[in-house]
Design a protein around this motif. Sequence first.
Motif: not given
Length: 113
Positions: A94-99, A101-102
């Motif tokens: 998971i990209s650091s920018g998307s963390l 969103k989880h």
Amino acid sequence: MRAAVMGVLVPVVLWPAVAGAQDITTVRTESFPRPPYSGATYYIYERAGRPICTKLSVCNKFNECEVTYRQGAFREDEDVATGAPYGTTPAVPISSGSLAKHVCLTRFGLAGR
């Protein structure tokens, strides 16, 4: 001399990649049958190969789902009794920018780590 230099340089060059690999968060899935006509999917979030959070989604045949989140590793007794999952997916970074969103990660304060 060349071997000595390579013996010192290779670990120094590779260290950031190895250290960075410890910070990568991945997610993988495991699916189990739930009679009648339903199923359970576990979304297992891992960091450094260790489970840090588990999202459980249990859906019926009408695609109505109940979702729960647990910190660390988790599996309901019903699925433990079933044995091995009937479907799995490999761990995906998971990209650091998307963390953020989880929900599983944000609920337990794990998105910023």
